[in-house]
Design a protein around this motif. Structure first.
Motif, mmCIF file in Angstrom:
data_model
loop_
_atom_site.group_PDB
_atom_site.id
_atom_site.type_symbol
_atom_site.label_atom_id
_atom_site.label_comp_id
_atom_site.label_asym_id
_atom_site.label_seq_id
_atom_site.Cartn_x
_atom_site.Cartn_y
_atom_site.Cartn_z
ATOM 1 N N PRO A 180 11.310 -8.306 -24.475
ATOM 2 C CA PRO A 180 10.713 -7.129 -25.111
ATOM 3 C C PRO A 180 10.634 -5.938 -24.156
ATOM 4 O O PRO A 180 10.594 -4.791 -24.597
ATOM 5 C CB PRO A 180 9.309 -7.604 -25.518
ATOM 6 C CG PRO A 180 9.045 -8.798 -24.674
ATOM 7 C CD PRO A 180 10.369 -9.446 -24.406
ATOM 8 N N GLN A 181 10.662 -6.225 -22.855
ATOM 9 C CA GLN A 181 10.578 -5.134 -21.867
ATOM 10 C C GLN A 181 11.856 -4.313 -21.792
ATOM 11 O O GLN A 181 11.907 -3.304 -21.064
ATOM 12 C CB GLN A 181 10.215 -5.699 -20.475
ATOM 13 C CG GLN A 181 11.323 -6.432 -19.746
ATOM 14 C CD GLN A 181 11.411 -7.911 -20.105
ATOM 15 O OE1 GLN A 181 11.169 -8.319 -21.231
ATOM 16 N NE2 GLN A 181 11.792 -8.720 -19.127
ATOM 17 N N ALA B 244 18.194 4.751 -16.797
ATOM 18 C CA ALA B 244 17.790 4.352 -15.442
ATOM 19 C C ALA B 244 16.647 3.339 -15.503
ATOM 20 O O ALA B 244 16.636 2.347 -14.764
ATOM 21 C CB ALA B 244 17.382 5.581 -14.636
ATOM 22 N N ALA B 245 15.701 3.583 -16.403
ATOM 23 C CA ALA B 245 14.566 2.652 -16.535
ATOM 24 C C ALA B 245 15.047 1.293 -17.044
ATOM 25 O O ALA B 245 14.588 0.243 -16.586
ATOM 26 C CB ALA B 245 13.518 3.236 -17.478
ATOM 27 N N LEU B 246 15.996 1.319 -17.980
ATOM 28 C CA LEU B 246 16.530 0.058 -18.514
ATOM 29 C C LEU B 246 17.314 -0.684 -17.432
ATOM 30 O O LEU B 246 17.170 -1.908 -17.272
ATOM 31 C CB LEU B 246 17.412 0.357 -19.733
ATOM 32 C CG LEU B 246 18.040 -0.851 -20.417
ATOM 33 C CD1 LEU B 246 16.989 -1.860 -20.863
ATOM 34 C CD2 LEU B 246 18.868 -0.396 -21.615
ATOM 35 N N GLU B 247 18.137 0.040 -16.681
ATOM 36 C CA GLU B 247 18.910 -0.597 -15.601
ATOM 37 C C GLU B 247 17.971 -1.266 -14.590
ATOM 38 O O GLU B 247 18.228 -2.368 -14.111
ATOM 39 C CB GLU B 247 19.777 0.443 -14.881
ATOM 40 C CG GLU B 247 20.966 0.917 -15.690
ATOM 41 C CD GLU B 247 21.705 2.060 -14.999
ATOM 42 O OE1 GLU B 247 21.203 2.579 -13.974
ATOM 43 O OE2 GLU B 247 22.776 2.444 -15.500
ATOM 44 N N GLU B 248 16.869 -0.575 -14.287
ATOM 45 C CA GLU B 248 15.906 -1.124 -13.320
ATOM 46 C C GLU B 248 15.329 -2.444 -13.841
ATOM 47 O O GLU B 248 15.194 -3.416 -13.112
ATOM 48 C CB GLU B 248 14.791 -0.096 -13.139
ATOM 49 C CG GLU B 248 13.962 -0.258 -11.899
ATOM 50 C CD GLU B 248 13.009 0.930 -11.745
ATOM 51 O OE1 GLU B 248 11.798 0.692 -11.841
ATOM 52 O OE2 GLU B 248 13.480 2.069 -11.571
ATOM 53 N N ARG B 249 15.025 -2.463 -15.140
ATOM 54 C CA ARG B 249 14.450 -3.669 -15.730
ATOM 55 C C ARG B 249 15.478 -4.792 -15.819
ATOM 56 O O ARG B 249 15.155 -5.971 -15.624
ATOM 57 C CB ARG B 249 13.859 -3.362 -17.108
ATOM 58 C CG ARG B 249 12.555 -2.584 -16.985
ATOM 59 C CD ARG B 249 12.150 -1.868 -18.242
ATOM 60 N NE ARG B 249 10.909 -1.136 -18.024
ATOM 61 C CZ ARG B 249 9.748 -1.430 -18.591
ATOM 62 N NH1 ARG B 249 9.685 -2.430 -19.451
ATOM 63 N NH2 ARG B 249 8.682 -0.724 -18.335
ATOM 64 N N ALA C 95 11.199 7.108 -25.008
ATOM 65 C CA ALA C 95 10.843 8.245 -24.154
ATOM 66 C C ALA C 95 9.934 9.170 -24.946
ATOM 67 O O ALA C 95 10.204 9.480 -26.110
ATOM 68 C CB ALA C 95 12.103 8.998 -23.724
ATOM 69 N N GLU C 96 8.858 9.602 -24.295
ATOM 70 C CA GLU C 96 7.932 10.555 -24.915
ATOM 71 C C GLU C 96 7.892 11.837 -24.105
ATOM 72 O O GLU C 96 7.956 11.795 -22.870
ATOM 73 C CB GLU C 96 6.509 9.988 -24.928
ATOM 74 C CG GLU C 96 6.261 8.921 -25.952
ATOM 75 C CD GLU C 96 4.813 8.435 -25.879
ATOM 76 O OE1 GLU C 96 4.259 8.150 -26.938
ATOM 77 O OE2 GLU C 96 4.257 8.354 -24.770
ATOM 78 N N VAL C 97 7.779 12.950 -24.808
ATOM 79 C CA VAL C 97 7.499 14.232 -24.166
ATOM 80 C C VAL C 97 6.281 14.799 -24.888
ATOM 81 O O VAL C 97 6.299 14.929 -26.121
ATOM 82 C CB VAL C 97 8.694 15.205 -24.279
ATOM 83 C CG1 VAL C 97 8.326 16.585 -23.759
ATOM 84 C CG2 VAL C 97 9.908 14.663 -23.523
ATOM 85 N N HIS D 141 7.866 10.605 -20.342
ATOM 86 C CA HIS D 141 7.230 9.330 -20.026
ATOM 87 C C HIS D 141 8.043 8.230 -20.705
ATOM 88 O O HIS D 141 8.295 8.293 -21.911
ATOM 89 C CB HIS D 141 5.785 9.361 -20.560
ATOM 90 C CG HIS D 141 5.075 8.066 -20.457
ATOM 91 N ND1 HIS D 141 4.944 7.380 -19.264
ATOM 92 C CD2 HIS D 141 4.446 7.308 -21.398
ATOM 93 C CE1 HIS D 141 4.273 6.264 -19.485
ATOM 94 N NE2 HIS D 141 3.964 6.195 -20.772
ATOM 95 N N ILE D 142 8.464 7.250 -19.918
ATOM 96 C CA ILE D 142 9.231 6.120 -20.474
ATOM 97 C C ILE D 142 8.294 4.921 -20.569
ATOM 98 O O ILE D 142 7.586 4.597 -19.606
ATOM 99 C CB ILE D 142 10.431 5.752 -19.557
ATOM 100 C CG1 ILE D 142 11.289 6.975 -19.221
ATOM 101 C CG2 ILE D 142 11.267 4.642 -20.200
ATOM 102 C CD1 ILE D 142 12.002 7.617 -20.359
ATOM 103 N N ARG D 143 8.288 4.283 -21.730
ATOM 104 C CA ARG D 143 7.427 3.108 -21.906
ATOM 105 C C ARG D 143 8.086 2.127 -22.874
ATOM 106 O O ARG D 143 9.074 2.466 -23.531
ATOM 107 C CB ARG D 143 6.038 3.514 -22.422
ATOM 108 C CG ARG D 143 6.071 4.197 -23.772
ATOM 109 C CD ARG D 143 4.695 4.270 -24.402
ATOM 110 N NE ARG D 143 4.699 5.043 -25.643
ATOM 111 C CZ ARG D 143 5.097 4.578 -26.820
ATOM 112 N NH1 ARG D 143 5.536 3.337 -26.952
ATOM 113 N NH2 ARG D 143 5.056 5.365 -27.896
ATOM 114 N N GLU D 144 7.498 0.928 -22.981
ATOM 115 C CA GLU D 144 8.037 -0.064 -23.907
ATOM 116 C C GLU D 144 7.696 0.295 -25.354
ATOM 117 O O GLU D 144 6.658 0.892 -25.621
ATOM 118 C CB GLU D 144 7.470 -1.455 -23.587
ATOM 119 C CG GLU D 144 8.044 -2.009 -22.305
ATOM 120 C CD GLU D 144 7.451 -3.352 -21.901
ATOM 121 O OE1 GLU D 144 6.917 -4.076 -22.773
ATOM 122 O OE2 GLU D 144 7.522 -3.669 -20.706
#
Ligand SMILES: CC(C)(COP(=O)(O)OP(=O)(O)OC[C@H]1O[C@@H](n2cnc3c(N)ncnc32)[C@H](O)[C@@H]1OP(=O)(O)O)[C@@H](O)C(=O)NCCC(=O)NCCS
Length: 148
Positions: free
Chosen positions: A40-41, A87-92, A46-48, A3-6
């Motif tokens: 901040p976003q 990938a999540a950072l690139e999207e943001r 990453a959590e597992v 799970h990817i989060r801020e």
């Protein structure tokens, strides 16, 4: 399931431990407070199974994005977590209108270079030049004297 989060402040000690385990400088709380006044976003973890196992810090100056302090817990590497974080950072970054993103890798860090190449990041011949400006901030941190 990853799970990817801020980032949120209760994550700080675990993030500091991840940076230390990865041999990276630890940004102080004061430095992160300053960073979090902008984008901040772009500071992601990453959590597992609710365990924080990865972190990446992005910045955007209005023209270029920068990726800093990517680290994954050694016990969780080669499971695609860094790929997911980036990938999540690139999207943001793309959502902010950022057309290109840069990062720095030590030439001897062959594992990291292979990782970045696998994600499409190509080394450039430019040499980083840097100069401290002699500013002492109220939140003076050791890392003010270090490279990016
Ligand atoms: C670099 C790092 C973030 C990679 O994290 P990771 O979660 O293991 O990476 P991923 O599993 O998402 O790897 C994606 C792909 O990158 C490549 N890759 C990742 N690590 C690699 C390594 N050590 N050697 C060669 N290729 C590597 C592989 O192609 C991999 O895909 P595959 O496992 O299917 O072959 C992690 O090793 C780390 O934290 N290292 C210490 C800190 C560091 O070097 N940070 C980057 C500084 S610029």
């Amino acid at each position: 399931m990853p799970h990817i989060r801020e980032f949120v402040w209760p994550d700080y000690d675990r993030v500091a431990a991840l940076w230390t385990a990865a041999g990276r400088d630890v940004l102080t709380r004061a430095e992160l407070t300053a960073k979090l006044t902008r984008d901040p976003q772009l500071f992601l973890v990453a959590e597992v199974d609710r365990t924080l196992v990865g972190v990446v810090l992005g910045t955007y100056d209005g023209r270029r994005g920068m990726i800093l302090r990517l680290a994954v817990d050694p016990a969780y590497r080669r499971r695609g977590l860094a790929r997911l974080l980036v990938a999540a950072l690139e999207e943001r970054l793309a959502a902010l209108g950022c057309p290109r993103v840069n990062l720095l890798v030590l030439p001897q860090d062959t594992g990291a270079l292979r990782f970045w190449r696998a994600l499409g990041y190509l080394p450039q011949p430019d040499v980083l030049c840097t100069k401290p400006l002699g500013v002492t901030r109220p939140s003076a941190a050791a890392s003010d004297t270090m490279l990016p």
